[in-house]
Design a protein around this motif. Structure first.
Motif, PDB file in Angstrom:
ATOM      1  N   ILE A  69       0.855  -1.227  -0.183  1.00  0.00           N
ATOM      2  CA  ILE A  69      -0.057  -0.006  -0.067  1.00  0.00           C
ATOM      3  C   ILE A  69       0.957   1.198  -0.190  1.00  0.00           C
ATOM      4  N   ALA A  70       1.829   1.342   0.762  1.00  0.00           N
ATOM      5  CA  ALA A  70       2.728   2.580   0.818  1.00  0.00           C
ATOM      6  C   ALA A  70       3.529   2.715  -0.552  1.00  0.00           C
ATOM      7  N   LYS A  71       4.047   1.728  -1.115  1.00  0.00           N
ATOM      8  CA  LYS A  71       4.618   1.871  -2.295  1.00  0.00           C
ATOM      9  C   LYS A  71       3.664   2.454  -3.424  1.00  0.00           C
ATOM     10  N   LYS A  72       2.115   1.963  -3.553  1.00  0.00           N
ATOM     11  CA  LYS A  72       1.258   2.205  -4.373  1.00  0.00           C
ATOM     12  C   LYS A  72       1.081   3.988  -4.113  1.00  0.00           C
ATOM     13  N   ALA A  73       1.000   4.185  -2.779  1.00  0.00           N
ATOM     14  CA  ALA A  73       0.720   5.645  -2.564  1.00  0.00           C
ATOM     15  C   ALA A  73       1.755   6.803  -2.965  1.00  0.00           C
ATOM     16  N   LEU A  74       2.957   6.237  -2.658  1.00  0.00           N
ATOM     17  CA  LEU A  74       4.083   6.961  -2.958  1.00  0.00           C
ATOM     18  C   LEU A  74       4.319   7.202  -4.727  1.00  0.00           C
ATOM     19  N   LYS A  75       4.020   6.125  -5.197  1.00  0.00           N
ATOM     20  CA  LYS A  75       4.010   6.269  -6.732  1.00  0.00           C
ATOM     21  C   LYS A  75       2.977   6.928  -7.390  1.00  0.00           C
ATOM     22  N   LYS A  76       1.731   6.743  -6.833  1.00  0.00           N
ATOM     23  CA  LYS A  76       0.546   7.568  -7.274  1.00  0.00           C
ATOM     24  C   LYS A  76       0.795   9.030  -6.890  1.00  0.00           C
ATOM     25  N   ILE A  77       1.339   9.480  -5.793  1.00  0.00           N
ATOM     26  CA  ILE A  77       1.730  10.908  -5.592  1.00  0.00           C
ATOM     27  C   ILE A  77       2.857  11.393  -6.725  1.00  0.00           C
ATOM     28  N   PHE A  84      15.333  14.123 -11.818  1.00  0.00           N
ATOM     29  CA  PHE A  84      16.170  14.277 -10.367  1.00  0.00           C
ATOM     30  C   PHE A  84      16.991  13.062 -10.307  1.00  0.00           C
ATOM     31  N   LYS A  85      18.279  13.284  -9.585  1.00  0.00           N
ATOM     32  CA  LYS A  85      19.437  12.398  -9.503  1.00  0.00           C
ATOM     33  C   LYS A  85      19.041  11.478  -8.008  1.00  0.00           C
ATOM     34  N   ILE A  86      19.739  10.400  -8.013  1.00  0.00           N
ATOM     35  CA  ILE A  86      19.556   9.721  -6.643  1.00  0.00           C
ATOM     36  C   ILE A  86      20.045  10.764  -5.634  1.00  0.00           C
ATOM     37  N   GLY A  87      19.425  10.643  -4.528  1.00  0.00           N
ATOM     38  CA  GLY A  87      19.696  11.536  -3.547  1.00  0.00           C
ATOM     39  C   GLY A  87      18.885  12.938  -3.359  1.00  0.00           C
ATOM     40  N   GLU A  88      18.372  13.022  -4.656  1.00  0.00           N
ATOM     41  CA  GLU A  88      17.457  14.453  -4.491  1.00  0.00           C
ATOM     42  C   GLU A  88      15.956  14.028  -4.335  1.00  0.00           C
ATOM     43  N   THR A  89      15.337  12.668  -4.888  1.00  0.00           N
ATOM     44  CA  THR A  89      14.056  12.574  -4.636  1.00  0.00           C
ATOM     45  C   THR A  89      13.957  11.257  -4.145  1.00  0.00           C
ATOM     46  N   LEU A  90      12.611  11.084  -3.636  1.00  0.00           N
ATOM     47  CA  LEU A  90      12.185   9.533  -2.960  1.00  0.00           C
ATOM     48  C   LEU A  90      12.222   8.392  -4.260  1.00  0.00           C
ATOM     49  N   ASN A  91      12.467   7.336  -3.942  1.00  0.00           N
ATOM     50  CA  ASN A  91      12.142   6.018  -4.909  1.00  0.00           C
ATOM     51  C   ASN A  91      11.544   5.143  -4.063  1.00  0.00           C
ATOM     52  N   PRO A  92      10.143   4.916  -4.085  1.00  0.00           N
ATOM     53  CA  PRO A  92       9.683   3.897  -3.246  1.00  0.00           C
ATOM     54  C   PRO A  92      10.170   2.650  -3.309  1.00  0.00           C
ATOM     55  N   GLU A  93      10.708   1.938  -4.619  1.00  0.00           N
ATOM     56  CA  GLU A  93      11.344   0.913  -4.494  1.00  0.00           C
ATOM     57  C   GLU A  93      12.287   0.639  -3.827  1.00  0.00           C
ATOM     58  N   GLU A  94      13.134   1.757  -3.387  1.00  0.00           N
ATOM     59  CA  GLU A  94      14.443   1.732  -2.756  1.00  0.00           C
ATOM     60  C   GLU A  94      14.193   1.988  -1.024  1.00  0.00           C
ATOM     61  N   CYS A  95      13.152   2.052  -0.883  1.00  0.00           N
ATOM     62  CA  CYS A  95      12.731   2.531   0.695  1.00  0.00           C
ATOM     63  C   CYS A  95      12.818   1.312   1.518  1.00  0.00           C
ATOM     64  N   ILE A  96      13.068   1.617   2.908  1.00  0.00           N
ATOM     65  CA  ILE A  96      12.971   0.522   3.932  1.00  0.00           C
ATOM     66  C   ILE A  96      11.940   0.616   4.450  1.00  0.00           C
ATOM     67  N   TYR A  97      10.933  -0.195   4.487  1.00  0.00           N
ATOM     68  CA  TYR A  97       9.491  -0.151   5.019  1.00  0.00           C
ATOM     69  C   TYR A  97       9.674  -1.070   6.634  1.00  0.00           C
ATOM     70  N   GLU A  98       9.092  -0.436   7.620  1.00  0.00           N
ATOM     71  CA  GLU A  98       8.928  -1.125   8.974  1.00  0.00           C
ATOM     72  C   GLU A  98       7.458  -0.968   9.099  1.00  0.00           C
ATOM     73  N   VAL A  99       6.978  -2.139   9.857  1.00  0.00           N
ATOM     74  CA  VAL A  99       5.508  -2.113  10.156  1.00  0.00           C
ATOM     75  C   VAL A  99       5.239  -2.628  11.580  1.00  0.00           C
ATOM     76  N   TYR A 100       4.698  -1.766  12.353  1.00  0.00           N
ATOM     77  CA  TYR A 100       4.427  -2.213  13.566  1.00  0.00           C
ATOM     78  C   TYR A 100       2.814  -2.089  14.053  1.00  0.00           C
ATOM     79  N   ILE A 101       2.098  -3.201  13.368  1.00  0.00           N
ATOM     80  CA  ILE A 101       0.474  -3.070  13.515  1.00  0.00           C
ATOM     81  C   ILE A 101       0.185  -4.119  14.885  1.00  0.00           C
ATOM     82  N   SER A 102      -0.506  -3.464  15.655  1.00  0.00           N
ATOM     83  CA  SER A 102      -1.240  -4.550  16.697  1.00  0.00           C
ATOM     84  C   SER A 102      -2.716  -4.591  16.767  1.00  0.00           C
ATOM     85  N   ARG A 103      -3.491  -5.173  17.255  1.00  0.00           N
ATOM     86  CA  ARG A 103      -4.783  -5.260  17.305  1.00  0.00           C
ATOM     87  C   ARG A 103      -5.295  -4.190  18.313  1.00  0.00           C
TER      88      ARG A 103
END
Length: 398
Positions: A69-77, A84-103
């Motif tokens: 979902i996070a990747k889809k959202a960032l790409k849609k944005i 832009f060069k590497i380091g100037e903008t965000l690439n969703p495929e290169e991001c590090i994702y952490e998820v901490y979801i509880s009930r």
């Protein structure tokens, strides 16, 4: 001169990236389960995207669900833009994702999910609705002008990713001339326009400024009426805005509540809307309060209206409904009478609000929460809570 300033930010702004991811999660979970309970927060910084919070849903979801979902959202944005060069903008495929979801805590469910089919408020708090006769959409002018400039520049950036970035901010300073004009909703002219527009490194700062001004003069609906030879343009104040988005600055969901609502013209409630399902009155209560305020002004009962609705966790009915017409009422009905009659007519429980506006069924045919997060929580006629569908009842109050 009597000046008032409001700002707006694009979908590519770091805080908005977080809001949009959070509400993309709300849309996706409600599609799977209309009774889902969602309260997730998102933090984006550099190449890190951190998602945390509580969810209650009738199926088991893996972390990859939220990462996708996070990747889809960032790409849609619009990330990453091609120029832009590497380091100037965000690439969703290169991001590090952490998820901490509880009930979600069962202590909350006790009050929210009631046996009588009613829905208790998902939290305590107060929400505000506001409306003014300044515009046909009953929104304050400086904010909506800032939003319009934002949309013009964001569309240009999406169409020209080799030159412009999707991270931008806009700000409009409106001159009302006198305090009396401000009180009577009569803006006179735009005194200043401030823009921060990200751009590629091979474009000269003066060329960025020239293009931004051209787009505003050519496309802004208010240009002929409110811009004049004394309007100041302050574009990219540091002269350069190449490294942008979460790469340049961290973003957190829930930080753009003023941008999302009334641009500082009115108070804001105790919490943000993004990341929350419809049982959370920070969201549903805001929509109901705006709907009421808009009806009061549209019915001619006042030039301005401020409506406060307050709730306690676990209880369906609001603990208070208060109308303040800010000294602008038609004098045919008092604020006290308005407050009482509105509270008697409309139950304003989370269930009533949800059913009236279809908050449990976001879809491409009606509205999607992540698209609302990008544009603003109120102020657009296509939103269900912007419909003036009880106008005759309000007019009869006179």
């Amino acid at each position: 001169m009597y000046l008032f300033t409001s700002e707006s930010v694009s979908a590519g702004h770091p805080d908005k990236c977080a809001d949009i991811i959070a509400d993309y999660i709300v849309d996706s979970l409600l599609e799977l389960d209309p009774n889902a309970r969602v309260a997730t927060e998102v933090f984006v910084v550099g190449k890190h995207v951190i998602i945390g919070g509580e969810v209650k849903i009738n199926s088991t979801l893996e972390k990859e669900f939220y990462i996708d979902i996070a990747k889809k959202a960032l790409k849609k944005i619009g990330y990453p833009e091609s120029g832009f060069k590497i380091g100037e903008t965000l690439n969703p495929e290169e991001c590090i994702y952490e998820v901490y979801i509880s009930r979600q805590s069962p202590d909350i469910s006790i009050g929210v999910d009631r046996n009588n089919k009613e829905i208790g408020a998902g939290d305590q708090g107060m929400m505000f609705g506001f409306a003014t006769i300044e515009r046909d959409d009953f929104m304050p002018s400086a904010l909506m002008f800032a939003r319009e400039i934002r949309d013009i520049l964001y569309k240009n950036a999406k169409s020209n990713p080799d030159k412009f970035g999707v991270d931008l901010k806009t700000q409009v300073t409106l001159d009302y001339g006198t305090k009396e004009n401000f009180d009577n909703c009569r803006p006179q002219r735009i005194d200043k326009i401030v823009v921060a527009q990200s751009h590629t490194g091979d474009i000269l700062p003066d060329d960025v400024r020239k293009r931004v001004k051209e787009l505003i003069f050519q496309k802004a609906s208010f240009a002929d009426k409110y811009l004049d030879e004394n309007t100041q343009f302050l574009i990219n104040g540091t002269g350069r805005f190449v490294t942008h988005g979460p790469i340049a600055d961290s973003g957190l969901s829930g930080r753009k509540v003023v941008v999302d609502t009334y641009g500082g013209y009115a108070p804001i409630g105790g919490g943000s809307q993004s990341s929350k399902d419809y049982t959370k009155v920070d969201r549903s209560g805001l929509y109901a309060a705006r709907w009421i305020a808009k009806h009061i002004v549209a019915a001619g009962l006042a030039k301005k209206a401020l409506v406060e609705i307050a709730y306690v966790i676990g209880e369906p009915k609001p603990v208070s409904v208060t109308v303040n017409t800010l000294g602008s009422s038609s004098e045919n009905i008092s604020d006290e009478e308005l407050s009482i009659k509105i509270a008697e007519k409309f139950s304003l429980t989370p269930k009533w609000i949800t059913e009236k506006f279809g908050l449990d069924k976001p879809s491409a045919d009606s509205f999607l929460y992540h698209e609302i997060a990008a544009k603003g929580q109120i102020g657009y006629e296509e939103y269900p809570w912007e419909k003036i569908d009880e106008i005759e009842w309000f007019r009869a109050l006179v």
